[in-house]
Design a protein around this motif. Structure first.
Motif, PDB file in Angstrom:
ATOM      1  N   LEU A  42      42.716   8.469  -9.288  1.00 26.46           N
ATOM      2  CA  LEU A  42      41.293   8.823  -9.122  1.00 26.46           C
ATOM      3  C   LEU A  42      40.876   8.696  -7.657  1.00 26.46           C
ATOM      4  N   ILE A  43      41.313   7.617  -7.027  1.00 31.60           N
ATOM      5  CA  ILE A  43      41.004   7.415  -5.609  1.00 31.60           C
ATOM      6  C   ILE A  43      41.654   8.516  -4.771  1.00 31.60           C
ATOM      7  N   TRP A  44      42.898   8.860  -5.088  1.00 36.33           N
ATOM      8  CA  TRP A  44      43.643   9.923  -4.391  1.00 36.33           C
ATOM      9  C   TRP A  44      42.902  11.261  -4.498  1.00 36.33           C
ATOM     10  N   ARG A  45      42.469  11.592  -5.721  1.00 39.20           N
ATOM     11  CA  ARG A  45      41.776  12.864  -5.931  1.00 39.20           C
ATOM     12  C   ARG A  45      40.402  12.891  -5.271  1.00 39.20           C
ATOM     13  N   ALA A  46      39.855  11.705  -4.965  1.00 40.73           N
ATOM     14  CA  ALA A  46      38.588  11.619  -4.221  1.00 40.73           C
ATOM     15  C   ALA A  46      38.832  11.769  -2.722  1.00 40.73           C
ATOM     16  N   LYS A  47      40.073  12.085  -2.338  1.00 40.91           N
ATOM     17  CA  LYS A  47      40.482  12.310  -0.948  1.00 40.91           C
ATOM     18  C   LYS A  47      40.468  11.036  -0.103  1.00 40.91           C
ATOM     19  N   LEU A  48      40.512   9.881  -0.761  1.00 41.43           N
ATOM     20  CA  LEU A  48      40.610   8.599  -0.058  1.00 41.43           C
ATOM     21  C   LEU A  48      42.089   8.188  -0.089  1.00 41.43           C
ATOM     22  N   ARG A  49      42.912   8.967   0.608  1.00 41.43           N
ATOM     23  CA  ARG A  49      44.362   8.881   0.489  1.00 41.43           C
ATOM     24  C   ARG A  49      44.925   7.528   0.915  1.00 41.43           C
ATOM     25  N   ALA A  52      44.035   4.880  -1.599  1.00 41.34           N
ATOM     26  CA  ALA A  52      44.831   5.069  -2.821  1.00 41.34           C
ATOM     27  C   ALA A  52      46.239   4.518  -2.640  1.00 41.34           C
TER      28      ALA A  52
END
Length: 167
Positions: A42-49, A52
């Protein structure tokens, strides 16, 4: 939230060594890794790579299971005795997959492309099997312990070690 409950129920149904929901909740590093991956994803898909990846690394320290936050994991995924599992960034895992310890879903190229395997539905991945590259393992396949798979495997087939003979 539904995925979390499905993962929990799948763990109870597919792990004969687990005697209770209480035991599964408090002792299954596979379940903990999957739940942590769902949050990291979820964090990854929020672009907070970076966040994440930090979260995923903390989960790896706690579970011994490395799942890249960019990996796509389907429903009711079970990792049994999961220490040493590595799942790469572009891996895709279907529904109702059962994975044992030491499995690697790895890449073979160093480029920003789809470089990890796609695993179909209802697949069993035996202990220490290695599946490399952008290949597809079809639905209802079984990969035996220690097998190394580097080519597509059609639906319903079995691959066994040492040379991943298809049956």
């Amino acid at each position: 939230m539904a995925h979390f409950l499905e993962d929990f129920k799948a763990g109870i149904e597919r792990d004969p060594a687990t005697k209770s929901s209480f035991e599964l909740f408090f002792t299954s590093q596979g379940l903990h890794a999957i739940w942590n991956h769902r949050i990291a994803n979820l964090i990854w898909r929020a672009k907070l790579r970076t966040l994440a990846r930090v979260y995923a690394n903390l989960a790896k320290l706690l579970t011994g299971i490395e799942i890249h936050p960019g990996a796509t994991i389907g429903r009711r995924f079970v990792i049994d005795h999961g220490v040493g599992v590595v799942i790469g960034e572009t891996a895709i895992i279907g529904d109702d997959v059962l994975m044992y310890h030491g499995v690697t879903l790895g890449g073979v190229v160093n480029a920003e492309v789809k470089r990890h395997p796609t695993i179909g539905n209802n697949v069993v991945l035996g202990a220490n099997c290695i599946i490399l590259g952008d290949i597809t393992i079809g639905d209802n396949c079984k990969i035996g312990a220690g097998a190394i798979v580097v080519k597509d495997l059609p639906a319903g087939k079995v691959a066994v070690a040492p040379t991943a003979t298809v049956r």
